[in-house]
Design a protein around this motif. Structure first.
Motif, PDB file in Angstrom:
ATOM      1  N   MET A   1      -2.340 -27.863  40.446  1.00 17.38           N
ATOM      2  CA  MET A   1      -1.385 -27.406  39.440  1.00 17.38           C
ATOM      3  C   MET A   1      -0.878 -28.590  38.624  1.00 17.38           C
ATOM      4  N   ASP A   2      -0.762 -28.391  37.320  1.00 19.44           N
ATOM      5  CA  ASP A   2      -0.195 -29.402  36.444  1.00 19.44           C
ATOM      6  C   ASP A   2       1.231 -29.721  36.902  1.00 19.44           C
TER       7      ASP A   2
ATOM      8  N   TRP B   1       3.978 -30.390  35.319  1.00 16.40           N
ATOM      9  CA  TRP B   1       5.015 -29.622  34.612  1.00 16.40           C
ATOM     10  C   TRP B   1       5.054 -28.189  35.135  1.00 16.40           C
ATOM     11  N   ASP B   2       3.863 -27.587  35.293  1.00 15.24           N
ATOM     12  CA  ASP B   2       3.812 -26.208  35.785  1.00 15.24           C
ATOM     13  C   ASP B   2       4.388 -26.101  37.190  1.00 15.24           C
ATOM     14  N   GLU B   3       4.104 -27.089  38.019  1.00 13.66           N
ATOM     15  CA  GLU B   3       4.634 -27.083  39.388  1.00 13.66           C
ATOM     16  C   GLU B   3       6.152 -27.202  39.367  1.00 13.66           C
TER      17      GLU B   3
ATOM     18  N   ALA C   1       8.097 -26.417  36.844  1.00 11.10           N
ATOM     19  CA  ALA C   1       8.625 -25.193  36.237  1.00 11.10           C
ATOM     20  C   ALA C   1       8.666 -24.065  37.255  1.00 11.10           C
ATOM     21  N   ALA C   2       7.620 -23.940  38.068  1.00  6.77           N
ATOM     22  CA  ALA C   2       7.577 -22.884  39.075  1.00  6.77           C
ATOM     23  C   ALA C   2       8.704 -23.056  40.091  1.00  6.77           C
TER      24      ALA C   2
ATOM     25  N   GLY D   1       8.512 -20.008  31.156  1.00  4.34           N
ATOM     26  CA  GLY D   1       7.316 -19.173  31.236  1.00  4.34           C
ATOM     27  C   GLY D   1       7.404 -17.949  32.110  1.00  4.34           C
TER      28      GLY D   1
END
Length: 214
Positions: A2-3, A5-7, A9-10, A192
């Protein structure tokens, strides 16, 4: 993998989801849009159209142009989401834009939890939000230096007036019921995730608040 930022953000979204669930559990029922949502959206709509700070740059960031969401809740949510993750260039000064974009998912989550759970009835200040975010970063073994803390202060310094203009803070910069509803959902949307996806698909529950009309 996982990127990063995505991690991040999650993880932030899960924290915001827990905050919303905690509010619902405390009331033993889903948290509907509070009274004042429509009035807050009406004020925000006027500010977004006016081209006057601080909502001038929010309108650009949200790419609203002259078309705004009809629903009061959607308008507030999408405006705040665009502050977290601009859809278009906000047109800020270079240093201000850098400060805004320096705010990370964990910073946003820390700020929201502080405002919703800790701040009432204390006025919300950018310095306090930056301090909370910095404390949490240090606790996660990611201590910030003084320049990074100052950048956080500058970023939140842009955010606090927007929250007031969206009705999330009152005239004394204290959190409002609208803010308690808006902040976790709007920030999560910017990261997101729609925390109220089911409600939004089926029509808002308690859509205008008791005694209000769209």
């Amino acid at each position: 993998m996982m990127d990063p930022w995505d991690e991040a953000a999650a993880a932030a979204v899960e924290r915001l989801r827990a905050l919303v669930a905690s509010a619902s559990s405390a009331r033993a029922e889903p948290v509907d849009r509070p009274d004042g949502t429509v009035a807050a959206a009406a004020g925000a709509r006027e500010g977004l159209r006016s081209g006057i700070w601080p909502l001038d740059w929010v309108a650009r960031a949200a790419a609203f142009d002259s078309a705004f969401p009809d629903d009061a809740g959607d308008l507030l949510l999408e405006a705040l989401a665009a502050v977290v993750a601009p859809e278009a260039a906000p047109g800020l000064e270079e240093a201000d834009e850098a400060a805004l974009l320096a705010l990370q998912p964990a910073d946003w989550a820390a700020a929201v939890v502080h405002i919703v759970e800790v701040a009432p009835p204390v006025p919300v200040e950018a310095e306090a939000l930056a301090a909370v975010a910095a404390e949490e970063a240090a606790a996660a073994d990611d201590a910030l230096d003084s320049d990074e803390v100052m950048l956080l202060e500058a970023g939140f310094g842009l955010v606090v007036p927007v929250l007031a203009a969206l009705g999330a803070l009152d005239a004394d910069d204290r959190p409002t019921p609208v803010g308690a509803w808006l902040l976790p959902r709007g920030v999560a949307l910017g990261l997101g995730t729609d925390l109220d996806e089911g409600d939004r698909a089926n029509g808002w529950s308690g859509s205008a608040g008791a005694g209000e009309a769209e």
